[in-house]
Design a protein around this motif. Structure first.
Motif, PDB file in Angstrom:
ATOM      1  N   SER A   1       0.669  -0.544  -0.096  1.00  0.00           N
ATOM      2  CA  SER A   1       0.219   0.455   0.115  1.00  0.00           C
ATOM      3  C   SER A   1       0.357   1.059  -0.057  1.00  0.00           C
ATOM      4  O   SER A   1       1.707   1.306   0.463  1.00  0.00           O
ATOM      5  N   GLY A   2       0.643   1.760  -0.965  1.00  0.00           N
ATOM      6  CA  GLY A   2       1.906   3.345  -1.184  1.00  0.00           C
ATOM      7  C   GLY A   2       2.845   3.230  -1.181  1.00  0.00           C
ATOM      8  O   GLY A   2       3.805   3.941  -0.628  1.00  0.00           O
ATOM      9  N   THR A   3       3.330   2.035  -2.393  1.00  0.00           N
ATOM     10  CA  THR A   3       4.376   2.066  -2.169  1.00  0.00           C
ATOM     11  C   THR A   3       5.292   2.968  -3.503  1.00  0.00           C
ATOM     12  O   THR A   3       4.346   3.547  -3.910  1.00  0.00           O
ATOM     13  N   VAL A   4       6.050   3.154  -2.870  1.00  0.00           N
ATOM     14  CA  VAL A   4       7.160   4.423  -3.642  1.00  0.00           C
ATOM     15  C   VAL A   4       8.175   4.060  -4.893  1.00  0.00           C
ATOM     16  O   VAL A   4       8.289   2.890  -4.419  1.00  0.00           O
ATOM     17  N   LEU A   5       7.785   3.949  -6.199  1.00  0.00           N
ATOM     18  CA  LEU A   5       8.198   3.263  -6.879  1.00  0.00           C
ATOM     19  C   LEU A   5       8.763   4.461  -7.813  1.00  0.00           C
ATOM     20  O   LEU A   5       8.693   5.209  -8.498  1.00  0.00           O
ATOM     21  N   LEU A   6      10.378   4.351  -8.356  1.00  0.00           N
ATOM     22  CA  LEU A   6      10.884   4.313  -8.788  1.00  0.00           C
ATOM     23  C   LEU A   6      11.890   5.589  -9.174  1.00  0.00           C
ATOM     24  O   LEU A   6      11.273   6.605  -9.373  1.00  0.00           O
ATOM     25  N   GLY A   7      10.973   6.862  -7.511  1.00  0.00           N
ATOM     26  CA  GLY A   7      11.043   7.536  -7.022  1.00  0.00           C
ATOM     27  C   GLY A   7      10.508   8.508  -6.343  1.00  0.00           C
ATOM     28  O   GLY A   7       9.773   7.053  -5.485  1.00  0.00           O
ATOM     29  N   ALA A   8      10.614   9.429  -6.368  1.00  0.00           N
ATOM     30  CA  ALA A   8       9.617  10.277  -4.526  1.00  0.00           C
ATOM     31  C   ALA A   8       8.209  10.312  -5.596  1.00  0.00           C
ATOM     32  O   ALA A   8       8.222  11.569  -5.948  1.00  0.00           O
ATOM     33  N   SER A   9       7.497   9.384  -5.924  1.00  0.00           N
ATOM     34  CA  SER A   9       6.320   9.669  -6.131  1.00  0.00           C
ATOM     35  C   SER A   9       5.042  10.609  -4.689  1.00  0.00           C
ATOM     36  O   SER A   9       5.269  10.563  -3.699  1.00  0.00           O
ATOM     37  N   LEU A  10       4.523  11.520  -5.814  1.00  0.00           N
ATOM     38  CA  LEU A  10       4.440  13.098  -4.980  1.00  0.00           C
ATOM     39  C   LEU A  10       2.321  11.590  -4.419  1.00  0.00           C
ATOM     40  O   LEU A  10       2.049  11.224  -5.379  1.00  0.00           O
ATOM     41  N   PRO A  11       1.641  12.453  -2.746  1.00  0.00           N
ATOM     42  CA  PRO A  11       0.897  11.872  -2.869  1.00  0.00           C
ATOM     43  C   PRO A  11      -0.459  12.310  -3.496  1.00  0.00           C
ATOM     44  O   PRO A  11      -0.035  13.949  -3.587  1.00  0.00           O
ATOM     45  N   ALA A  12      -1.514  11.551  -3.515  1.00  0.00           N
ATOM     46  CA  ALA A  12      -2.575  12.324  -3.942  1.00  0.00           C
ATOM     47  C   ALA A  12      -3.590  12.685  -2.656  1.00  0.00           C
ATOM     48  O   ALA A  12      -3.595  11.711  -2.657  1.00  0.00           O
ATOM     49  N   TYR A  13      -4.727  13.369  -3.483  1.00  0.00           N
ATOM     50  CA  TYR A  13      -5.790  13.112  -2.208  1.00  0.00           C
ATOM     51  C   TYR A  13      -7.065  13.829  -2.989  1.00  0.00           C
ATOM     52  O   TYR A  13      -7.045  14.066  -3.657  1.00  0.00           O
TER      53      TYR A  13
ATOM     54  N   GLN B   1      -3.962  -0.089   6.943  1.00  0.00           N
ATOM     55  CA  GLN B   1      -4.022  -1.173   6.306  1.00  0.00           C
ATOM     56  C   GLN B   1      -3.666  -0.777   4.317  1.00  0.00           C
ATOM     57  O   GLN B   1      -4.254  -2.221   4.387  1.00  0.00           O
ATOM     58  N   GLY B   2      -3.998   0.246   4.314  1.00  0.00           N
ATOM     59  CA  GLY B   2      -4.316   0.454   3.100  1.00  0.00           C
ATOM     60  C   GLY B   2      -5.390   0.119   2.658  1.00  0.00           C
ATOM     61  O   GLY B   2      -6.854  -0.029   2.911  1.00  0.00           O
ATOM     62  N   TYR B   3      -5.942   0.398   1.486  1.00  0.00           N
ATOM     63  CA  TYR B   3      -7.433   0.085   0.454  1.00  0.00           C
ATOM     64  C   TYR B   3      -7.553  -1.442  -0.180  1.00  0.00           C
ATOM     65  O   TYR B   3      -6.100  -1.992  -0.083  1.00  0.00           O
ATOM     66  N   ALA B   4      -8.722  -2.066  -0.321  1.00  0.00           N
ATOM     67  CA  ALA B   4      -9.156  -3.077  -0.718  1.00  0.00           C
ATOM     68  C   ALA B   4      -9.225  -2.892  -2.117  1.00  0.00           C
ATOM     69  O   ALA B   4      -9.110  -3.903  -2.941  1.00  0.00           O
ATOM     70  N   GLY B   5      -9.084  -1.949  -2.529  1.00  0.00           N
ATOM     71  CA  GLY B   5      -9.563  -1.413  -3.968  1.00  0.00           C
ATOM     72  C   GLY B   5     -10.252  -0.078  -4.220  1.00  0.00           C
ATOM     73  O   GLY B   5     -10.197   1.042  -3.408  1.00  0.00           O
ATOM     74  N   PHE B   6     -11.178  -0.335  -6.188  1.00  0.00           N
ATOM     75  CA  PHE B   6     -12.106   0.941  -6.663  1.00  0.00           C
ATOM     76  C   PHE B   6     -12.554   1.292  -7.022  1.00  0.00           C
ATOM     77  O   PHE B   6     -13.398   0.118  -7.406  1.00  0.00           O
ATOM     78  N   ARG B   7     -13.866   1.510  -7.167  1.00  0.00           N
ATOM     79  CA  ARG B   7     -14.254   1.920  -8.153  1.00  0.00           C
ATOM     80  C   ARG B   7     -14.559   2.943  -8.766  1.00  0.00           C
ATOM     81  O   ARG B   7     -14.624   4.294  -8.080  1.00  0.00           O
ATOM     82  N   LEU B   8     -14.840   3.260 -10.491  1.00  0.00           N
ATOM     83  CA  LEU B   8     -14.937   4.300 -11.122  1.00  0.00           C
ATOM     84  C   LEU B   8     -16.469   4.843 -11.595  1.00  0.00           C
ATOM     85  O   LEU B   8     -17.520   3.554 -11.732  1.00  0.00           O
ATOM     86  N   ARG B   9     -17.432   5.859 -11.006  1.00  0.00           N
ATOM     87  CA  ARG B   9     -18.267   5.779 -11.521  1.00  0.00           C
ATOM     88  C   ARG B   9     -18.669   6.872 -12.863  1.00  0.00           C
ATOM     89  O   ARG B   9     -17.654   7.933 -12.696  1.00  0.00           O
ATOM     90  N   TYR B  10     -19.787   6.776 -13.345  1.00  0.00           N
ATOM     91  CA  TYR B  10     -20.055   7.985 -15.094  1.00  0.00           C
ATOM     92  C   TYR B  10     -21.328   7.741 -14.588  1.00  0.00           C
ATOM     93  O   TYR B  10     -21.786   7.198 -14.606  1.00  0.00           O
ATOM     94  N   PRO B  11     -22.154   9.346 -15.210  1.00  0.00           N
ATOM     95  CA  PRO B  11     -23.326   9.140 -15.188  1.00  0.00           C
ATOM     96  C   PRO B  11     -23.802   8.746 -16.580  1.00  0.00           C
ATOM     97  O   PRO B  11     -23.895   9.182 -17.646  1.00  0.00           O
ATOM     98  N   LEU B  12     -24.340   7.670 -16.469  1.00  0.00           N
ATOM     99  CA  LEU B  12     -24.603   6.596 -17.869  1.00  0.00           C
ATOM    100  C   LEU B  12     -25.644   7.267 -17.477  1.00  0.00           C
ATOM    101  O   LEU B  12     -25.852   7.103 -18.991  1.00  0.00           O
ATOM    102  N   SER B  13     -27.347   7.430 -16.293  1.00  0.00           N
ATOM    103  CA  SER B  13     -28.645   6.652 -16.951  1.00  0.00           C
ATOM    104  C   SER B  13     -28.595   8.353 -17.730  1.00  0.00           C
ATOM    105  O   SER B  13     -29.631   8.746 -18.563  1.00  0.00           O
ATOM    106  N   ASN B  14     -27.859   9.566 -16.878  1.00  0.00           N
ATOM    107  CA  ASN B  14     -28.453  11.190 -16.758  1.00  0.00           C
ATOM    108  C   ASN B  14     -27.757  11.812 -16.808  1.00  0.00           C
ATOM    109  O   ASN B  14     -26.318  10.875 -16.051  1.00  0.00           O
ATOM    110  N   VAL B  15     -27.124  13.193 -17.448  1.00  0.00           N
ATOM    111  CA  VAL B  15     -25.872  13.471 -17.131  1.00  0.00           C
ATOM    112  C   VAL B  15     -25.566  14.151 -16.000  1.00  0.00           C
ATOM    113  O   VAL B  15     -24.737  14.478 -15.428  1.00  0.00           O
ATOM    114  N   ASP B  16     -27.093  14.024 -15.086  1.00  0.00           N
ATOM    115  CA  ASP B  16     -26.402  14.524 -13.580  1.00  0.00           C
ATOM    116  C   ASP B  16     -26.806  12.927 -12.366  1.00  0.00           C
ATOM    117  O   ASP B  16     -26.651  13.165 -10.950  1.00  0.00           O
TER     118      ASP B  16
END
Length: 590
Positions: free
Chosen positions: A23-35, A215-230
């Motif tokens: 979890s949060g492995t720094v790869l190939l250099g000093a990766s910046l954290p994202a929030y 503990q780190g994260y277990a996974g992720f999901r992506l959301r998108y307005p599939l039904s309507n624009v809102d």
């Protein structure tokens, strides 16, 4: 050619979901954290010591880099982070000239080859079991309690002014007992997402006061307005082992796909690979596709995956997998699909249930290399069933949910009538092999007891490599894949023998609809069914129009007049010599 193998040994129905290693492995250099954003997106600065994000519940995460970089995999460049990076300098505050300034390493620029190199190098290193012991309060969570832990939607990643996509994370707990490292790729730079409990609403679990920062994260999901624009609909989720889901417009969560299947239903037991790290490319304004890279690991196989995910009425993921083998594998399953089938209209097993049907898919559709379309209805068998459909350069296969009539299910919670089917379309030539269908006996709908995948004829060897490309499309009944009539229903009944001279028989009632069938249905004298059985005798073959359901209905009896244990059945419709339908096929155990 179809080979059918009934097995008399029960298969354990416990699904072991593996997740990730670091979890949060720094790869190939000093990766910046994202929030994550709190209403307005957080600003990520180039100085890790200068940024912090807070919401009403307190600090979400510190942007200071860790004192010690996470363990590196083979081929990774080690990173040293000095103590001075822990200082909480306020942006814009003057610093004395004689003080040593914080040491900030150069940002890591993302390259897709980086993931492939990671997988290749990982295959040369000993396998490390990714499981670890969770705190009891997380490990003992039941499914209902775990579902109460929800990501705070207002903290979702990606700026809504720039993208219709949004990113949410999953908390560890229940069966998800290994962390997944999740990185964003922003403007070409890798940015680690550090763990923060402040991103989650713990509902009524009573866990909000606990510290799960390690503990780190277990996974992720992506959301998108599939039904309507809102709307903010779930487009895809990666959660558990190498499983992922994909939904299109108007579809509910249903069956799953996997990155890989290894020795599934084999004599030595299944090996379950995991996605241990992801890189999610932040979409730009106007982007209609989002790209995700994943690093897969298991005892004998590692892999670098790329998913180009495009939302829509039929959402699609284009997949490229570079696989590397630590050791030989007896059976590798490419593009595996997971479904659930408890019972359907054929009612081959009795369940005390208010619902007429319970399944996330009701059939396997195959378009083989010869251009033939095969429909194989699914079953919840008494014993483990494995069916192999021998082929060369398959055109496509998928687990589909054809029955879209809510009245047949009567389930307002799971909405089986809206669950998607998945269609796999290979890219390039896959050579010789077979589509394998595994049907596992199940007493409950909680078990995903149906799996379908491609098995190459050539078995992977230690030190070998393999590259596979394909697309997965989330669709409804498979309409539009071909212009033939579909096999829509399979109903049957056993007829007991009426004496010593009367053999037992089974009566089959099949419905076909669609394609050009309505055009030819008036000429019933030239409309007929081609029915064949590898064993047993066929009697009482009839074809008649079905004005209630549309299309035609085919009847036939299969008489058990041999010593064979089973028979392979095939049925398709013709008008004179013109083929009107796909080929219905099914194994039958006498």
């Amino acid at each position: 050619m179809t080979q059918y193998f009934p097995q008399r040994t029960a298969l354990a129905l416990k699904h072991v979901f593996l997740v990730a290693l670091a979890s949060g492995t720094v790869l190939l250099g000093a990766s910046l954290p994202a929030y994550a954003q709190a209403n307005d997106p957080a600003v990520v600065t180039t100085d890790p010591a200068a940024a912090s994000v807070s919401d009403a519940s307190g600090p979400v995460a510190s942007a200071a880099a860790p004192e010690t970089a996470a363990p590196q995999n083979a081929g990774d460049e080690a990173v040293t982070v000095t103590d001075s990076q822990e200082n909480d300098a306020v942006p814009g505050t003057p610093q004395p000239e004689d003080e040593q300034k914080p040491v900030v390493s150069a940002p890591v620029m993302f390259d897709p080859e980086m993931v492939i190199d990671r997988a290749r190098n990982l295959a040369k290193a000993p396998f490390e079991n990714p499981h670890r012991e969770l705190p009891d309060v997380l490990a003992n969570l039941g499914s209902d309690d775990y579902d109460q832990i929800r990501f705070k939607s207002q903290r979702a990643f990606f700026n809504p002014d720039n993208s219709d996509f949004s990113l949410e994370l999953f908390h560890p707990g229940n069966m998800y007992d290994v962390p997944v490292a999740i990185n964003l790729v922003r403007d070409g730079e890798v940015q680690v997402i550090p763990f923060s409990a402040g991103l989650f609403d713990f509902g009524k679990t009573g866990l909000s006061g606990n510290d799960f920062s390690t503990q780190g994260y277990a996974g992720f999901r992506l959301r998108y307005p599939l039904s309507n624009v809102d709307s903010s609909d779930e487009l895809t989720r990666f959660l558990g082992a190498s499983y992922f889901r994909l939904q299109g417009e108007g579809q509910s969560i249903g069956q799953m796909a996997r990155g890989l299947a290894i020795d599934l239903a084999g004599p030595t037991g299944e090996e379950i690979p995991v996605f241990k790290e992801f890189w999610i490319v932040e979409p730009k304004k106007g982007d209609q596709t989002i790209t995700v890279y994943g690093l897969l690991d298991s005892a004998r196989v590692t892999g670098a995956f790329r998913f180009d995910i495009k939302p829509g009425t039929r959402s699609q993921a284009d997949v490229k997998a570079n696989l590397f083998f630590r050791d030989g594998v007896e059976k590798i399953g490419i593009a595996p699909l997971n479904g659930m089938f408890l019972f359907g209209e054929q009612r081959r097993r009795s369940f005390d249930d208010y619902r007429g049907e319970v399944h996330s898919s009701d059939g396997l559709l195959i378009n083989n290399g010869r251009g033939e379309w095969l429909w194989r209805p699914l079953d919840n068998p008494v014993h483990l069933q494995m069916s192999s459909f021998l082929d060369e350069n398959p055109i496509g296969f998928g687990l589909l949910q054809r029955d879209r009539n809510f009245d047949h299910y009567q389930d307002l919670d799971r909405r089986f009538d809206r669950q998607p089917g998945y269609w796999v379309k290979p890219k390039g030539k896959w050579g010789k092999g077979h589509v394998e269908l595994v049907e596992i006996p199940s007493p409950s709908e909680t078990n995903d007891n149906i799996v379908a995948y491609w098995v190459p004829e050539t078995k992977p060897v230690a030190g070998g490599e393999m590259t596979m490309e394909y697309s997965i499309t989330a669709m409804r009944d498979g309409g539009g894949l071909h212009d033939l009539a579909q096999a829509t229903d399979t109903r049957l009944m056993r007829i007991a023998s009426q004496g010593d001279d009367d053999a037992g028989r089974a009566r089959f009632v099949l419905n076909f609809a669609g394609g050009d069938l309505d055009y030819f249905i008036k000429d019933t004298k030239n409309l007929h069914a081609d029915v064949s059985a590898s064993e047993g005798k066929l009697e009482n073959i009839r074809v008649m129009p079905d004005p209630e359901n549309g299309g035609v209905r085919v009847f036939f009896d299969l008489v058990d007049d041999s010593d064979a244990a089973s028979s392979n059945l095939r049925v398709f419709l013709l008008h004179k010599d013109k083929v009107l339908s796909e080929t219905w096929t099914m194994p039958w155990v006498f």
